[in-house]
Design a protein around this motif. Structure first.
Motif, PDB file in Angstrom:
ATOM      1  N   CYS A  82      54.978  39.353  49.692  1.00  0.00           N
ATOM      2  CA  CYS A  82      55.961  38.444  50.290  1.00  0.00           C
ATOM      3  C   CYS A  82      55.246  37.356  51.096  1.00  0.00           C
ATOM      4  CB  CYS A  82      56.908  39.184  51.235  1.00  0.00           C
ATOM      5  SG  CYS A  82      57.906  40.464  50.458  1.00  0.00           S
ATOM      6  N   LEU A  83      55.811  36.155  51.054  1.00  0.00           N
ATOM      7  CA  LEU A  83      55.389  35.083  51.944  1.00  0.00           C
ATOM      8  C   LEU A  83      56.491  34.960  52.986  1.00  0.00           C
ATOM      9  CD1 LEU A  83      53.189  32.943  52.421  1.00  0.00           C
ATOM     10  CD2 LEU A  83      54.634  31.318  51.178  1.00  0.00           C
ATOM     11  N   SER A  84      56.146  35.234  54.245  1.00  0.00           N
ATOM     12  CA  SER A  84      57.162  35.395  55.283  1.00  0.00           C
ATOM     13  C   SER A  84      57.046  34.309  56.346  1.00  0.00           C
ATOM     14  CB  SER A  84      56.988  36.779  55.935  1.00  0.00           C
ATOM     15  OG  SER A  84      58.006  37.040  56.851  1.00  0.00           O
ATOM     16  N   PHE A  85      58.206  33.747  56.708  1.00  0.00           N
ATOM     17  CA  PHE A  85      58.271  32.705  57.738  1.00  0.00           C
ATOM     18  C   PHE A  85      58.989  33.256  58.961  1.00  0.00           C
ATOM     19  CE2 PHE A  85      58.384  30.772  53.527  1.00  0.00           C
ATOM     20  CZ  PHE A  85      57.276  29.939  53.592  1.00  0.00           C
ATOM     21  N   HIS A  86      58.312  33.232  60.104  1.00  0.00           N
ATOM     22  CA  HIS A  86      58.849  33.791  61.344  1.00  0.00           C
ATOM     23  C   HIS A  86      59.075  32.660  62.356  1.00  0.00           C
ATOM     24  CE1 HIS A  86      57.861  38.018  60.236  1.00  0.00           C
ATOM     25  NE2 HIS A  86      56.984  37.385  59.466  1.00  0.00           N
ATOM     26  N   PHE A  87      60.258  32.666  62.993  1.00  0.00           N
ATOM     27  CA  PHE A  87      60.640  31.589  63.898  1.00  0.00           C
ATOM     28  C   PHE A  87      60.889  32.108  65.310  1.00  0.00           C
ATOM     29  CE2 PHE A  87      61.866  30.437  59.632  1.00  0.00           C
ATOM     30  CZ  PHE A  87      61.461  29.113  59.517  1.00  0.00           C
ATOM     31  N   THR A  88      60.492  31.326  66.295  1.00  0.00           N
ATOM     32  CA  THR A  88      60.876  31.620  67.668  1.00  0.00           C
ATOM     33  C   THR A  88      62.376  31.349  67.805  1.00  0.00           C
ATOM     34  OG1 THR A  88      60.446  29.359  68.393  1.00  0.00           O
ATOM     35  CG2 THR A  88      58.601  30.924  68.515  1.00  0.00           C
ATOM     36  N   PRO A  89      63.027  31.900  68.830  1.00  0.00           N
ATOM     37  CA  PRO A  89      64.470  31.635  69.008  1.00  0.00           C
ATOM     38  C   PRO A  89      64.802  30.155  69.056  1.00  0.00           C
ATOM     39  CG  PRO A  89      63.810  33.457  70.395  1.00  0.00           C
ATOM     40  CD  PRO A  89      62.536  32.906  69.802  1.00  0.00           C
ATOM     41  N   ASP A  90      63.997  29.366  69.772  1.00  0.00           N
ATOM     42  CA  ASP A  90      64.255  27.921  69.855  1.00  0.00           C
ATOM     43  C   ASP A  90      64.156  27.265  68.489  1.00  0.00           C
ATOM     44  OD1 ASP A  90      64.684  28.078  72.544  1.00  0.00           O
ATOM     45  OD2 ASP A  90      62.688  27.383  73.128  1.00  0.00           O
ATOM     46  N   ALA A  91      63.145  27.680  67.715  1.00  0.00           N
ATOM     47  CA  ALA A  91      62.977  27.100  66.377  1.00  0.00           C
ATOM     48  C   ALA A  91      64.136  27.489  65.467  1.00  0.00           C
ATOM     49  CB  ALA A  91      61.655  27.552  65.769  1.00  0.00           C
ATOM     50  N   ALA A  92      64.588  28.748  65.562  1.00  0.00           N
ATOM     51  CA  ALA A  92      65.694  29.200  64.723  1.00  0.00           C
ATOM     52  C   ALA A  92      66.979  28.446  65.037  1.00  0.00           C
ATOM     53  CB  ALA A  92      65.911  30.707  64.899  1.00  0.00           C
ATOM     54  N   GLU A  93      67.184  28.108  66.305  1.00  0.00           N
ATOM     55  CA  GLU A  93      68.412  27.420  66.702  1.00  0.00           C
ATOM     56  C   GLU A  93      68.499  26.005  66.150  1.00  0.00           C
ATOM     57  OE1 GLU A  93      68.983  27.572  70.886  1.00  0.00           O
ATOM     58  OE2 GLU A  93      69.276  29.753  70.938  1.00  0.00           O
ATOM     59  N   THR A  94      67.373  25.422  65.748  1.00  0.00           N
ATOM     60  CA  THR A  94      67.428  24.067  65.182  1.00  0.00           C
ATOM     61  C   THR A  94      68.173  24.049  63.858  1.00  0.00           C
ATOM     62  OG1 THR A  94      65.297  24.288  64.021  1.00  0.00           O
ATOM     63  CG2 THR A  94      65.241  23.450  66.284  1.00  0.00           C
ATOM     64  N   PHE A  95      68.306  25.221  63.210  1.00  0.00           N
ATOM     65  CA  PHE A  95      69.025  25.300  61.937  1.00  0.00           C
ATOM     66  C   PHE A  95      70.505  25.570  62.137  1.00  0.00           C
ATOM     67  CE2 PHE A  95      64.690  26.842  61.021  1.00  0.00           C
ATOM     68  CZ  PHE A  95      64.306  25.874  60.125  1.00  0.00           C
ATOM     69  N   GLY A  96      70.909  25.962  63.326  1.00  0.00           N
ATOM     70  CA  GLY A  96      72.300  26.318  63.585  1.00  0.00           C
ATOM     71  C   GLY A  96      72.355  27.478  64.559  1.00  0.00           C
ATOM     72  N   ASP A  97      73.424  27.560  65.336  1.00  0.00           N
ATOM     73  CA  ASP A  97      73.497  28.565  66.393  1.00  0.00           C
ATOM     74  C   ASP A  97      74.248  29.825  65.976  1.00  0.00           C
ATOM     75  OD1 ASP A  97      76.030  27.593  66.232  1.00  0.00           O
ATOM     76  OD2 ASP A  97      76.164  26.852  68.283  1.00  0.00           O
ATOM     77  N   SER A  98      74.581  29.959  64.711  1.00  0.00           N
ATOM     78  CA  SER A  98      75.295  31.143  64.259  1.00  0.00           C
ATOM     79  C   SER A  98      74.307  32.264  63.936  1.00  0.00           C
ATOM     80  CB  SER A  98      76.130  30.833  63.009  1.00  0.00           C
ATOM     81  OG  SER A  98      76.730  32.013  62.523  1.00  0.00           O
ATOM     82  N   HIS A  99      74.294  33.301  64.773  1.00  0.00           N
ATOM     83  CA  HIS A  99      73.392  34.420  64.531  1.00  0.00           C
ATOM     84  C   HIS A  99      73.815  35.234  63.324  1.00  0.00           C
ATOM     85  CE1 HIS A  99      71.225  34.626  68.673  1.00  0.00           C
ATOM     86  NE2 HIS A  99      71.373  33.391  68.239  1.00  0.00           N
ATOM     87  N   THR A 100      75.046  35.054  62.857  1.00  0.00           N
ATOM     88  CA  THR A 100      75.507  35.762  61.667  1.00  0.00           C
ATOM     89  C   THR A 100      74.634  35.420  60.466  1.00  0.00           C
ATOM     90  OG1 THR A 100      77.774  35.684  62.504  1.00  0.00           O
ATOM     91  CG2 THR A 100      77.492  36.174  60.164  1.00  0.00           C
ATOM     92  N   ILE A 101      74.189  34.175  60.402  1.00  0.00           N
ATOM     93  CA  ILE A 101      73.342  33.725  59.299  1.00  0.00           C
ATOM     94  C   ILE A 101      72.083  34.575  59.218  1.00  0.00           C
ATOM     95  CG2 ILE A 101      71.904  31.815  58.489  1.00  0.00           C
ATOM     96  CD1 ILE A 101      73.974  29.921  59.709  1.00  0.00           C
ATOM     97  N   TRP A 102      71.510  34.869  60.387  1.00  0.00           N
ATOM     98  CA  TRP A 102      70.236  35.586  60.432  1.00  0.00           C
ATOM     99  C   TRP A 102      70.412  37.106  60.327  1.00  0.00           C
ATOM    100  CZ3 TRP A 102      65.879  32.846  59.977  1.00  0.00           C
ATOM    101  CH2 TRP A 102      65.959  31.480  60.250  1.00  0.00           C
ATOM    102  N   ARG A 103      71.637  37.566  60.133  1.00  0.00           N
ATOM    103  CA  ARG A 103      71.871  38.995  59.958  1.00  0.00           C
ATOM    104  C   ARG A 103      72.382  39.291  58.548  1.00  0.00           C
ATOM    105  NH1 ARG A 103      73.783  42.033  65.325  1.00  0.00           N
ATOM    106  NH2 ARG A 103      72.141  43.415  64.536  1.00  0.00           N
ATOM    107  N   ALA A 104      72.092  38.376  57.636  1.00  0.00           N
ATOM    108  CA  ALA A 104      72.544  38.542  56.248  1.00  0.00           C
ATOM    109  C   ALA A 104      71.827  39.697  55.554  1.00  0.00           C
ATOM    110  CB  ALA A 104      72.327  37.246  55.468  1.00  0.00           C
ATOM    111  N   GLY A 105      70.653  40.039  56.035  1.00  0.00           N
ATOM    112  CA  GLY A 105      69.908  41.149  55.448  1.00  0.00           C
ATOM    113  C   GLY A 105      69.102  40.760  54.229  1.00  0.00           C
ATOM    114  N   CYS A 106      69.765  40.174  53.270  1.00  0.00           N
ATOM    115  CA  CYS A 106      69.090  39.849  52.007  1.00  0.00           C
ATOM    116  C   CYS A 106      69.848  38.735  51.297  1.00  0.00           C
ATOM    117  CB  CYS A 106      69.019  41.093  51.126  1.00  0.00           C
ATOM    118  SG  CYS A 106      68.522  40.796  49.415  1.00  0.00           S
ATOM    119  N   VAL A 107      69.113  37.893  50.594  1.00  0.00           N
ATOM    120  CA  VAL A 107      69.707  36.912  49.687  1.00  0.00           C
ATOM    121  C   VAL A 107      69.145  37.199  48.300  1.00  0.00           C
ATOM    122  CG1 VAL A 107      69.972  34.472  49.105  1.00  0.00           C
ATOM    123  CG2 VAL A 107      69.861  35.171  51.503  1.00  0.00           C
TER     124      VAL A 107
END
Length: 297
Positions: A82-107
């Motif tokens: 796997c090639l994995s991208f890890h974001f700090t909370p501030d960096a993740a928020e630049t994509f949107g503030d919905s934490h539901t997105i980041w709890r999708a588990g899998c795409v």
């Protein structure tokens, strides 16, 4: 059981994971330490998270949320990469503030993410002129769009935005010899990395790293023509810390190596013959075409 190589650190960390576990290995509980999206480029594994079970294969995307505990299983095959991208909370928020997105588990494997995942992998292998941070941001942004169902609006084309992009390009061009990444130039522009990437690319048509690489190549070409310093010194002076990377990147852009480019520009007949014998047929044709083209004074 798993090897992890960190390719880049910062607000966006990129990690290359290679797991060799198989059906006979006992799974164990692990914990996500950051917001993450991991592109499965090879193999398969099971992913047990919050009472849900997923099976990931090549092209799938594993999604991580800080604090979530999970178990990876290998009931059906040995190993995965796997090639994995890890974001700090501030960096993740630049994509949107919905934490539901980041709890999708899998795409599951979808074309929009598979092509960007392979682009990111090629970038990690230094086969593109994108920055690895740029490839990661593009991948994560597309992931957010797919999961949320909302496509982000393009950058607003305002005079201030255009000035910021142009000023950033001028700054890059004046500092090509320095270690520059997306986060640093975004800070110079007073924007988050993701917003700056979208703005710069939207105004100038290339990403900041693409512009940096091409600016370095432009400076290198001028030095190869006008200067007598060694090719190694030219590579260092324009910001390529690694000679092999410079030679590979220059050859991809110019069609010939820096050495052949220098000789073709100077038209040195005493050395062209001996070097020409070692060239491939394609390189000899490129070199001859250059020699046949009248000089522009």
């Amino acid at each position: 059981m798993a090897d992890a190589t960190t390719l880049r650190r910062g607000p966006l960390s990129v990690v290359d994971y290679r797991c060799t576990a198989g059906p006979s290995d006992e799974p164990f509980v692990e914990r996500h330490e950051s917001f993450a999206v991991s592109y499965v480029r090879k193999g398969s594994f099971g992913y047990r998270l919050r009472g849900q079970s997923f099976e990931l294969v090549a092209g799938s995307v594993l999604v991580g949320y800080p604090g979530d505990e999970y178990i990876c299983t290998h009931d059906h095959a040995h190993g995965d990469e796997c090639l994995s991208f890890h974001f700090t909370p501030d960096a993740a928020e630049t994509f949107g503030d919905s934490h539901t997105i980041w709890r999708a588990g899998c795409v599951p494997p979808v074309p929009e993410l598979m092509v960007l995942g392979e682009l990111a992998q090629a970038t990690a292998e230094q086969k593109t002129d994108l920055g690895l941070d740029e490839a990661g941001l593009l991948f994560a942004a597309r992931f957010v769009e797919i999961v949320s169902g909302h496509k982000r609006r393009p950058c607003i084309d305002r005079a201030r935005d255009r000035r910021r992009a142009v000023e950033a390009a001028l700054w890059i061009d004046e500092n090509v010899d320095q270690a520059i990444d997306l986060d640093r130039v975004a800070t110079e522009a007073g924007l988050s990395s993701f917003h700056f990437l979208r703005l710069f690319a939207g105004v100038l048509g290339v990403t900041p790293h693409q512009y940096l690489v091409r600016s370095r190549l432009r400076h290198a070409a001028r030095l190869l023509v006008d200067d007598s310093r060694s090719i190694t010194d030219v590579a260092n002076d324009v910001g390529f810390g690694d000679l092999s990377n410079f030679v590979r990147t220059f050859h991809r852009a110019a069609g010939v190596s820096p050495k052949v480019f220098r000789m073709s520009a100077r038209r040195d007949p005493s050395t062209l013959l001996s070097v020409g014998l070692s060239l491939s047929k394609g390189d000899r044709k490129i070199l001859q075409d250059r020699l046949d083209t009248p000089s522009i004074r």
